[in-house]
Design a protein around this motif. Structure first.
Motif, PDB file in Angstrom:
ATOM      1  N   ASN A  26       0.908  -1.133  -0.063  1.00 58.40           N
ATOM      2  CA  ASN A  26       0.123   0.045  -0.088  1.00 58.40           C
ATOM      3  C   ASN A  26       0.898   1.177  -0.030  1.00 58.40           C
ATOM      4  OD1 ASN A  26      -2.452  -1.445  -0.274  1.00 58.40           O
ATOM      5  ND2 ASN A  26      -2.603  -1.396   2.140  1.00 58.40           N
ATOM      6  N   GLU A  27       1.874   1.231   0.674  1.00 62.36           N
ATOM      7  CA  GLU A  27       2.730   2.409   0.626  1.00 62.36           C
ATOM      8  C   GLU A  27       3.460   2.602  -0.358  1.00 62.36           C
ATOM      9  OE1 GLU A  27       6.991   2.677   3.067  1.00 62.36           O
ATOM     10  OE2 GLU A  27       5.577   2.326   4.635  1.00 62.36           O
ATOM     11  N   GLN A  28       3.773   1.817  -1.290  1.00 63.87           N
ATOM     12  CA  GLN A  28       4.406   1.730  -2.601  1.00 63.87           C
ATOM     13  C   GLN A  28       3.431   1.973  -3.724  1.00 63.87           C
ATOM     14  OE1 GLN A  28       7.748   1.741  -2.887  1.00 63.87           O
ATOM     15  NE2 GLN A  28       7.571   1.683  -0.610  1.00 63.87           N
ATOM     16  N   GLY A  29       2.103   1.888  -3.359  1.00 63.75           N
ATOM     17  CA  GLY A  29       0.898   2.103  -4.333  1.00 63.75           C
ATOM     18  C   GLY A  29       0.971   0.867  -5.404  1.00 63.75           C
ATOM     19  N   GLU A  30       1.731  -0.033  -5.054  1.00 65.00           N
ATOM     20  CA  GLU A  30       1.423  -1.393  -5.990  1.00 65.00           C
ATOM     21  C   GLU A  30       0.288  -2.188  -5.730  1.00 65.00           C
ATOM     22  OE1 GLU A  30       2.033  -3.895  -8.747  1.00 65.00           O
ATOM     23  OE2 GLU A  30       3.325  -2.235  -8.379  1.00 65.00           O
ATOM     24  N   GLU A  31      -0.582  -2.247  -6.946  1.00 66.06           N
ATOM     25  CA  GLU A  31      -1.712  -3.061  -6.827  1.00 66.06           C
ATOM     26  C   GLU A  31      -1.542  -4.308  -7.638  1.00 66.06           C
ATOM     27  OE1 GLU A  31      -4.702  -2.277  -5.208  1.00 66.06           O
ATOM     28  OE2 GLU A  31      -3.478  -0.461  -4.339  1.00 66.06           O
ATOM     29  N   GLY A  32      -0.418  -4.714  -7.841  1.00 70.17           N
ATOM     30  CA  GLY A  32      -0.582  -6.014  -8.427  1.00 70.17           C
ATOM     31  C   GLY A  32      -0.775  -7.208  -7.678  1.00 70.17           C
ATOM     32  N   ASN A  33      -1.264  -8.362  -8.303  1.00 69.25           N
ATOM     33  CA  ASN A  33      -1.500  -9.594  -7.477  1.00 69.25           C
ATOM     34  C   ASN A  33      -0.404 -10.414  -7.305  1.00 69.25           C
ATOM     35  OD1 ASN A  33      -4.307  -9.496  -7.635  1.00 69.25           O
ATOM     36  ND2 ASN A  33      -4.807 -10.783  -9.199  1.00 69.25           N
ATOM     37  N   TYR A  34      -0.285 -10.491  -5.765  1.00 67.71           N
ATOM     38  CA  TYR A  34       0.861 -11.233  -5.160  1.00 67.71           C
ATOM     39  C   TYR A  34       0.498 -12.311  -4.386  1.00 67.71           C
ATOM     40  CZ  TYR A  34       3.720  -7.808  -7.709  1.00 67.71           C
ATOM     41  OH  TYR A  34       4.136  -7.025  -8.647  1.00 67.71           O
ATOM     42  N   GLU A  35       1.100 -13.399  -4.175  1.00 64.85           N
ATOM     43  CA  GLU A  35       0.706 -14.261  -3.100  1.00 64.85           C
ATOM     44  C   GLU A  35       1.792 -13.939  -2.243  1.00 64.85           C
ATOM     45  OE1 GLU A  35      -1.985 -17.816  -4.994  1.00 64.85           O
ATOM     46  OE2 GLU A  35       0.198 -17.974  -5.152  1.00 64.85           O
ATOM     47  N   PHE A  36       1.790 -14.264  -0.794  1.00 63.66           N
ATOM     48  CA  PHE A  36       2.912 -14.079   0.008  1.00 63.66           C
ATOM     49  C   PHE A  36       2.969 -15.401   0.922  1.00 63.66           C
ATOM     50  CE2 PHE A  36       4.607 -12.602   4.032  1.00 63.66           C
ATOM     51  CZ  PHE A  36       5.502 -12.001   3.776  1.00 63.66           C
ATOM     52  N   VAL A  37       3.989 -15.905   0.813  1.00 58.95           N
ATOM     53  CA  VAL A  37       4.181 -17.266   1.622  1.00 58.95           C
ATOM     54  C   VAL A  37       5.492 -17.189   2.516  1.00 58.95           C
ATOM     55  CG1 VAL A  37       4.305 -19.827   1.475  1.00 58.95           C
ATOM     56  CG2 VAL A  37       2.975 -18.595  -0.265  1.00 58.95           C
ATOM     57  N   ARG A  38       5.377 -17.075   3.574  1.00 57.75           N
ATOM     58  CA  ARG A  38       6.802 -17.199   4.567  1.00 57.75           C
ATOM     59  C   ARG A  38       7.736 -16.300   4.049  1.00 57.75           C
ATOM     60  NH1 ARG A  38       4.821 -22.745   5.407  1.00 57.75           N
ATOM     61  NH2 ARG A  38       3.787 -22.830   7.423  1.00 57.75           N
TER      62      ARG A  38
END
Length: 194
Positions: A26-38
């Motif tokens: 959010n801080e970067q203004g990046e709206e891409g779809n990313y999964e986050f795993v560990r």
């Protein structure tokens, strides 16, 4: 928007939780779809147009279920939270009316039933490796009861009812999402017919 392959190099290595990652995003203004795993950021490409027919077939079938009448939704490419360190984005995900209402107030949840559509460019060996290596474990850790990996190129559906219990459906075989989603069943070949 910055290209995903360029952005990944710019992710700070210090991100450990989904909350930290989403705050940074959010801080970067990046709206891409990313999964986050560990601590790993995994780009999640948008669904391809040549996969739309699968989504259309499944969502129209879903509209005829009791779950739909009770306020459940089969949503596309939405966040599905496993725990504080993992967030997945299935191609289709089943959420209850209660989960949707809670999400409006910031309560995170995981889908009850996840559907992943595998790329036509993947070979069958690549698909097997993908669904066993990364596999459905994350989903089941979060309490998901059913995961389908759909391989359009091979006209197969790999159905998991646990991380180690897989059944492959093809052709005229009937696949069912019962008991997770009663009434949601079809012959696999029907989904792939022109």
């Amino acid at each position: 928007m910055i290209a995903p392959e360029l952005l990944i190099e710019e992710f700070p290595a210090t991100l450990k939780t989904v909350t930290e990652f989403e705050a940074w995003q959010n801080e970067q203004g990046e709206e891409g779809n990313y999964e986050f795993v560990r601590g790993r950021i995994i780009p999640k490409p948008a669904m391809k147009q040549n996969e739309f027919y699968i989504v259309k077939f499944l969502t129209r079938l879903f509209i005829g279920t009791e779950a739909f009448r009770e306020g459940y939704e089969l949503l596309q490419e939405g966040d599905s939270y496993v725990d504080t360190e993992r967030k997945r984005i299935p191609d289709l995900a089943l959420f209850s009316d209660e989960q949707i209402k809670k999400a409006r107030n910031g309560v995170r949840s995981c889908t009850l039933f996840a559907v992943e559509i595998l790329s036509d460019s993947e070979k069958e060996n690549d698909i097997i490796e993908k669904i066993t290596e990364r596999g459905p474990q994350d989903y089941f850790d979060a309490g998901v009861q059913l995961v389908w990996y759909i391989a359009p190129k091979f006209q197969k559906i790999y159905a998991y009812t646990s991380p180690d219990d897989i059944r492959v459906f093809r052709g005229e075989q009937i696949i069912s999402a019962t008991p997770v989603l009663p009434g949601f069943q079809f012959a696999v070949a029907d989904m792939f017919r022109e």
